[in-house]
Structure formats: C-alpha cells, structure tokens
Scaffold this active site. Structure first.
Site, short mmCIF file in Angstrom:
data_model
loop_
_atom_site.label_atom_id
_atom_site.label_comp_id
_atom_site.label_asym_id
_atom_site.label_seq_id
_atom_site.Cartn_x
_atom_site.Cartn_y
_atom_site.Cartn_z
N ASP A 472 0.83 -1.21 0.00
CA ASP A 472 0.00 0.00 0.00
C ASP A 472 0.87 1.26 0.00
OD1 ASP A 472 -2.27 1.56 0.14
OD2 ASP A 472 -3.07 0.60 1.94
N ASP A 539 -11.04 2.44 -2.89
CA ASP A 539 -11.54 2.21 -1.53
C ASP A 539 -13.06 2.27 -1.49
OD1 ASP A 539 -9.13 1.75 -0.34
OD2 ASP A 539 -8.81 3.81 0.34
#
Ligand code: GLA
Length: 715
Positions: A472, A539
C-alpha cells in the site's frame, strides 16, 4: 509481422496482419513520420505526398525553397526544440551553451535494443515481437538517442523505448524526455481520458480536441487518482464497435505527462513520457538514461477492440503470469485495526467454512499500530495483539494461504524509524512538516533508505509463512527536498526506488501473490502490473459507484487485475457479489456478521467463482455493451471462447421504467446462444437483442450466464 527496410528510400515499415507503422529518413537524416493505422502494402505511395514548404535557404545569391528541413508542418518521429518545429518538443537537454535539440538518424540495428534492468518495468516475452533500434545524434552535440520500436504479432500494438547517452565532454541535464512522439495528420478527433479522485477513480470523459495543448499529467509522485496515464484518440463518430481509435499508455508509476497538441493548422502531436515538471536529470560524460517504455494500440474496429488489445498486451507482455488466484478474504473493511488473536481465529474458521482460499490480514499487526497516527515504519510484530506465526500456521493448517499488508514508503513520527533517521524523509528540516493521513514519505530515491525499510520488514516476517502481500501507499509526495538526491531527479529516482523495493520482495518471498494498493486505485498503471497482477481498484466498494469505476478501468486494464471485494457497503449481497464478480473477486467484511441465508447465497457465488471465473473473467474477452456515464445502467459481457461460456453483468445506476434491450454488436462466433434456458439465434441477438424486463430499481443487478452452441438444441 515484420519490420521491412526499403533501402532506396530509407523507409521503415513495421506491420502485422492488422496494422502498419511507417517512417523514413530524409536527405537531412531527419526521421519523418508517414503513417500509423490499418495495414497497408504500398508504402512508396506515402512518399508521394506533396511537401508543404514553409522555409527557404540562401545559396548562390538566391533563396531556394527548403523541403529538406522539417518545420511546423512536417510530421516527424522526434520533435526538435528551439528549431523550426514549433510543436511541443520531444526532448530538452541543457548543455553548457544552449538547450537546442535536433536529433538526426545515424544507423539502425535489429539486435541492440534498449535493455532495462530486471527491476525496471518493461515489456516481457518478446519472442513474438519484431524490433528495430534507431541510433540518432544531436545535430550540434555528441548526445545520442536510441529508440527501440517494436511490433507484435499477438496484439495490435507499437511500443517505443528511448535511451539518451552523453558523449560530450561536459555534464548535460535532461529537462524533458518523451518516450513516444506521434504526429497525426487528422482533424475532428476526440480525446477519451480517465480523471478521478480518491474513491471515484477513472471516470470516463470524452471531449472534442480543439486547438491548443491539452496536458494530462500527474505531479504527486504516483500515477495518481486524478488522471490515469492511459488515454484514447478516436474519430468523432467512433464507438465501441466501429471506427478508428488509438490508445497510449506508459509503463511507469510516477509522474507522467501526456501532451495532446492541436496546431492552428490542424496538426496533432502526441507526446507521452515522464513529467518534465522539475526534471533536471544530470548525465555525466559517458552516462546514459533509459526512459520508460510507452505502448500505443490501434483499432479500426472501434474502442472495445482497442481495450482487447490492451488487455492482451498486459496479459501476454506485462504480467509475470496470469495465474488462477485462490478466493481472497481481506480483514480491512470488516475489522480495521481492531482485532486480536481470538477474533482473527474466528474469521479463519468462517473463511474455511465459506470456501475461501487466501486469508489476508490488513493494516494493524505491527508495533503500536492501532490507528493511523501510530507505528507506521516500525515493522516488528505486535505479539501482544497478534501472534502472526501462529495465525499463519493455523491458516495453513485449515488449507488456506496467508497474506499480509505493508506500507513501506511512509512513516509516522512517533516511530523509532523516524526518531533515528529524520533525514530519511522527503522534505527538509527548514520546512514545517506537512502530513497526509498523519504520515510522511520516506525518501525512496535513496537506495540506503529502500534497503533499510526492506530489511526491517523482511526480518520481521522471515519466520512467518507469507503467500501474499498487499503493498500500500497512502499519500502523495510533496515538499520535494531530499538529503540525498538533487531536486530535479527526485521524482524519477523515487519511482525506481519503489520498483527496486518491489523487485526485492518478489526475489525474497517466493511464489508471492502480490497486490498493489494506493489509497485504493492511485497507482493503477502498467508499472505496478509488472509486479502485481492485482490492483485494489478503489476504496469505494459501493456497487453502484463501483459500476462506474470498474467500467472506466476496463478501457485500459483487464478484469483480472481489477480487485473487487464484497464488502459491508450499502446494497444487497447479491448486487455486491455480481459487481465484484466482474473483477478479481473476493471478500472484505466482518464474516461474523453474515446471517445463514447470506452465507448460503455467497457460497453459491464461491462455487461459480471456482467453476468459471478463471476461464471467463481472467482469460475471457470483455465486451462493453453500453456506457453508464450516458445511460441509466451498465451492461458488460465477458466471454470465454475456450469453454464457450460467458457472463453478462447488468447494473442499474438509476431507476428505469422501460425494459433493457441488449444488442450484441460484437462479433459472435457461434450460430446459437443459450441464455436463461432459452436458445437464441446469433442474428436475433444482433438485430432484435435480448430483452431484460425484471430489473427496474437503482442498485439492482443481474449476472446472466450465456453459452455458445453449434446446433439448435436446448439443454
Ligand atoms: C488504505 C487502503 C485500504 C487499507 C488501508 C489500511 O486506505 O486503500 O484498503 O489497506 O489503507 O490502512
């Protein structure tokens, strides 16, 4: 497929069965561009074009029209700087006295292509590509340029890579370097591109190209949520299945720049490369610099075909492999950082019961990391919270693989890493620190920093069996100062540092399944796909929003790379699972909250996943049937010609009061198709279409199986 060189006129013709790309060398050794489009046979006639004369030279006491030098009317392969070519330059290279660039042909070779280091993303599996490398030299200085051109026989794609070599006696500074320049003689073109934002990545925007320079770019050190590097130029009347279209994409994850310039004389120049904002890359005498490879695809059968080309290029030449993935569960949206041994063990049990094959523990397993203000950068396992080794063993004992989350590029300031190595961050002691998600960026332009972070993560995890890593990166770069790297080189070297880190991960964790994430889809690009076949798309997991996000993403990237999870977002489980099925399917919720009937339903999807997903979604062909940015619904089909099974996904993004009529405009191989127990003739599906009359409300979805048949026989 081949590359033919016509010696008499010095013409290069790159072609496969569908496309041709033609350029030549003129009397002044300038590379002229002649053609890129549908396959042609007669290249000589391209040279018959009447030369447009704009400049004169003075010889023997008189002015003569100068047709040898290029000017702002001529189409070239490399745009000069501060010469007569008035369009955006391909290269700007600062030397002691000036920055003029004017590269001229020296020679060509079919063997000595530009060579990338293994860690530097580039096209692989080149046995079905032909290539030629053109060597050019600047007209004034000993600066050399090497351009490797490739043509493929499995995809309608041209690629270019560029290397600059300093053979002057002094230092030179690269201020602009575009890997792909294309001059197009067309008018009336449209641009399709994919801007977005966090949680709403890759919106579809189609606009008419007008005079001036349209620049699409990223300046945040990542390819970004705000604009994807991929774009399309097409005829104004081109649609998914008709008309001419070109696409461009760079194999790079940092700042990119796409210039689309339309001159007042209606000449288009496309420049694709790294962003030159702040770029000042020093090359000492004898040094060279290789720039990211850029690909361009062409289709005369509409935009959907362009996507198929891009998908196949990625599957065949970017991904390391196109494997069948185990069904994935990720803890993030269900648990956040609020978990412990007990709650994770419960989740592992339910995962097993659900038929999940890979259990991923997301953020929160290390040092003081219980919220996003703490612990990032200190990678020791927080054994008071979770015994990672035991959890991994338990997962494997239950027949599941085990995965973990990391974010190597950033740091919180309460960490040992920050306290001991404040100079490791991008910024400067003189500047006040500016945080995003409470964190700072580590200076990956410096190899020592890359190695330090790598070692601390590796040492922490080396005794735990890890099958998967989610990598990430949750903020942009800013306050561009470094203790180690000159400012004009930071962005580029930072990106290479990220690649070096990823390369080390792949070397040290064998058979790793690798997923990339960047606050959702902030690095959905070819550079990342070179390492990670999966990218967390956004997301935002709401199925209506995801319909748009996955639609936009599908233009450039194959469904297999589009990670899509059933989450706790709004919507029914069936709609969330339908939409997620058209991506790399998985789960991301608190499985403990599922009711028995939800589990029963989702297990059916899991069975469907195991039976068909790899053939139909990973290896199938995608057909976009309409555009949700225009209509009230979205329809896509993915179809496997190998097993003659496909799925159609319909998602409603607004209430509708009419039926949906699905017209199959794509080429259909089989004479009959079985849909919902009924056989349809191919012509019927093409002409009258398939009527769907039982979904009308926003958020409703349908996943319909379609099977090809040779004969008219029902099951
Ligand atoms: C980012 C990612 C999420 C999750 C969190 C963890 O927001 O996009 O999927 O991994 O970080 O902090």
């Amino acid at each position: 497929m081949a590359i033919k060189f016509y010696k008499d006129k010095k013409i290069f013709h790159l072609y496969n069965k569908n496309i041709s790309y033609v350029f030549s060398v003129n009397e002044m050794n300038i590379l002229l561009h002649h053609y890129y489009g549908k396959r042609i046979k007669d290249v000589y006639s391209l040279l018959n074009k009447k030369e447009e004369i704009n400049f004169q030279f003075y010889k023997d006491n008189e002015f003569k029209n100068d047709v040898k030098y290029y000017d702002n009317l001529t189409e070239v392969e490399v745009g000069s700087y501060l010469r007569l070519d008035l369009k955006p330059a391909s290269f700007k290279i600062k030397c002691k006295y000036n920055s003029l660039t004017d590269f001229r042909y020296v020679s060509h070779s079919y063997k000595n292509h530009n060579e990338y280091e293994d860690y530097y993303p580039h096209l692989r599996n080149l046995s079905n590509a032909d290539e030629v490398t053109i060597k050019l030299k600047d007209a004034y200085r000993n600066i050399y340029l090497y351009i490797t051109y490739r043509i493929f026989n499995d995809v309608d794609v041209i690629s270019k890579s560029v290397r600059i070599e300093n053979k002057t006696r002094n230092d030179i500074y690269v201020n602009k370097a575009m890997s792909f320049t294309l001059d197009m003689p067309f008018t009336n073109q449209n641009l399709i591109h994919f801007p977005g934002t966090w949680a709403f990545e890759r919106r579809y925007i189609k606009e008419k190209l007008n005079y001036g320079n349209k620049v699409l770019y990223s300046l945040e050190g990542r390819s970004s949520h705000y604009e994807n590097p991929f774009f399309i130029i097409c005829n104004a009347d081109a649609d998914e299945y008709h008309g001419e279209a070109y696409s461009f994409n760079i194999i790079y994850s940092g700042n990119f720049k796409n210039e689309i310039y339309v001159s007042s004389l209606n000449k288009i120049r496309i420049n694709v490369g790294i962003n030159d904002e702040s770029l000042e890359y020093k090359l000492k005498r004898g040094d060279d610099l290789i720039l990211p490879e850029v690909i361009s695809s062409y289709s005369f059968k509409g935009i959907n075909n362009l996507s198929i080309n891009n998908h196949n290029l990625i599957k065949n030449h970017i991904l390391l492999e196109n494997k069948k993935f185990p069904l994935l569960y990720n803890s993030w949206e269900g648990m956040g950082m609020d978990f412990n041994d007990e709650s994770i063990k419960k989740l592992i049990n339910i995962s097993k019961e659900m038929g999940i094959g890979l259990f991923v523990l997301d953020d929160g397993w290390f040092s003081t990391r219980n919220d996003d203000k703490h612990g990032l950068g200190d990678w020791w396992i927080n054994k008071d919270k979770i015994d990672l080794k035991e959890i991994s063993e338990l997962t494997h004992k239950n027949g599941l693989k085990f995965g973990i989350w990391i974010e190597p590029e950033c740091v919180n300031i309460d960490t040992k890493l920050y306290k001991e190595h404040e100079d490791y961050i991008i910024s400067s002691k003189q500047l006040e620190k500016r945080f995003s998600r409470n964190q700072l960026v580590l200076d990956f332009s410096c190899l020592d920093v890359v190695n330090h972070v790598f070692d601390s993560i590796y040492n922490s995890l080396k005794d735990v069996k890890i099958d998967y890593i989610k990598y990430d990166m949750n903020r942009y770069l800013g306050d561009i100062c470094s203790s180690f790297t000159p400012q004009g080189e930071i962005f580029y070297k930072y990106t290479l540092g990220v690649y070096k880190f990823m390369y080390k991960l792949k070397q040290n964790f064998k058979d790793l399944i690798f997923e990339n994430c960047c606050s959702g889809g902030g690095r959905f690009d070819l550079g990342m796909l070179y390492f990670s076949p999966l990218i967390w798309t956004s997301d935002n997991t709401n199925p209506i929003d995801r319909t748009f996000i996955q639609y936009g993403t599908s233009f450039a990237y194959p469904l297999t790379s589009i990670s899509a999870h059933v989450s706790k977002a709004d919507g029914t489980y069936s709609s969330k699972a339908d939409v997620a099925f058209f991506g790399s399917f998985g789960y991301e919720l608190d499985l403990k909250t599922l009711k028995d009937e939800d589990k029963k339903l989702l297990k059916e999807y899991n069975e469907l996943y195991k039976k068909y997903h790899y053939e139909v979604i990973n290896n199938g062909t995608l057909y976009r049937i309409n555009n949700p940015f225009v209509d009230s619904y979205s329809i896509m089909m993915s179809y496997s010609k190998e097993i003659d099974v496909g799925f159609i996904l319909i998602s409603l993004i607004k209430d509708i009061d009419q039926n949906i009529n699905i017209k199959f405009e794509m080429e259909l191989d089989k004479p009959y198709y079985l849909i919902n127990g009924k056989l349809y003739k191919r012509e019927h599906l093409k002409n009258s279409g398939l009527i769907i009359d039982d979904i009308k409300k926003i958020g409703e979805t349908k996943l319909i199986k379609i099977e090809g048949r040779e004969k008219y026989e029902e099951d």
